[in-house]
Scaffold this active site. Sequence first.
Site, PDB file in Angstrom:
ATOM      1  N   GLU A 178       1.143   5.242   9.850  1.00 37.07           N
ATOM      2  CA  GLU A 178       2.117   5.200   8.892  1.00 37.07           C
ATOM      3  C   GLU A 178       3.249   6.164   8.845  1.00 37.07           C
ATOM      4  OE1 GLU A 178       0.575   5.578   4.730  1.00 37.07           O
ATOM      5  OE2 GLU A 178      -1.142   4.119   5.249  1.00 37.07           O
ATOM      6  N   GLU A 232       6.715  -0.436  -3.717  1.00 35.29           N
ATOM      7  CA  GLU A 232       5.730  -1.072  -4.775  1.00 35.29           C
ATOM      8  C   GLU A 232       6.005  -0.451  -6.183  1.00 35.29           C
ATOM      9  OE1 GLU A 232       1.792  -0.167  -2.151  1.00 35.29           O
ATOM     10  OE2 GLU A 232       3.282   1.142  -1.848  1.00 35.29           O
ATOM     11  N   LYS A 235       2.913   0.464  -8.366  1.00 40.07           N
ATOM     12  CA  LYS A 235       2.183   1.504  -7.955  1.00 40.07           C
ATOM     13  C   LYS A 235       2.074   2.621  -8.874  1.00 40.07           C
ATOM     14  CE  LYS A 235       0.861   4.044  -3.746  1.00 40.07           C
ATOM     15  NZ  LYS A 235       1.056   4.042  -2.322  1.00 40.07           N
ATOM     16  N   GLU A 241       6.102   7.627  -4.477  1.00 44.01           N
ATOM     17  CA  GLU A 241       4.971   6.735  -3.678  1.00 44.01           C
ATOM     18  C   GLU A 241       5.435   5.280  -4.021  1.00 44.01           C
ATOM     19  OE1 GLU A 241       1.261   7.912  -4.881  1.00 44.01           O
ATOM     20  OE2 GLU A 241       1.338  10.018  -4.319  1.00 44.01           O
TER      21      GLU A 241
END
Length: 302
Positions: A178, A232, A235, A241
Amino acid sequence: MSTGEDRAMNWVKENVQAFLPGTQIRGIAVGNEILGGSDMELWEVLLPAAKNIFGAVYRLGLKEIVQVSSPHSEAVFANSYPPSACIFKPDVVPFMKPLLQLFSQIGSPFYINAYPFLAYKNDPQHIDINYALFKDNRGIYDAKTKLHYDNMFEAQVDAAYSALEKAGFNKMEVIVSETGWASRGDPDEAGATVKNARTYNRHLRKRLIKKKGTPLRPKIPVRAYVFALFNENSKPGPTSERNFGLFKPDGSIAYDIGFTGLVPSSAPPLSFKDIAAQGWLRWSYSLLFMACSVVLQQGLGL
């Protein structure tokens, strides 16, 4: 999964073998960032789970097609600056070394989640953002190896190589499972902007296309997976994030690094079956590995 070979076999049959060869499955990530995390119970079961998953892959004749490994975060390291000083944390070593022995025996690489963004966000006063973004900068000099680093990404990869060497696994390849940069963040998340995200991933893409190694391992081309394919939007946690994606949840591009959007923002969302049928997921995989970093931890029952 760690206690039942039959359960591991059934899982691999249902979730991997059933989709081959139509789907190009390169590997199975047994957990994600387990070691160094807060759940010691998962530390205990990671190795037997990996063994059982690999055993199933081997017995099904898939070991030449599908690798078995487990990605780690920087939390497994006691320190990573300069790169030559990097070592595994003492409490991680008893769990890490047997795992590395298994992966060494079955030919799997060491996967590390490397995020210059997180390092910069946590210490923007002392880290040059140009160093984190692959832009022109003075870089750092590692006095022990006499190597110069002009970007943090390569320094993080070589730090992992240094830790592996000290643990006795100097021949194991490091692959970045990642890496990426957030395009939005909360007020206290320094550097999380569209401009910086575009800059990081553009330079990363150019860097990977060259298929060159690092200062410490110049003959081993660096390979990396971009986190993430999509933002996302549901999330939980900090804003950053939710905003690492190259694309928005509706398939439109979050910012341009040379790829086209999957679908206009105003159009109804398409299924992955529709996307695959129209060939939109066939970009330059030979140039840049892309992944949503699907975590199999829950699915594996770790």
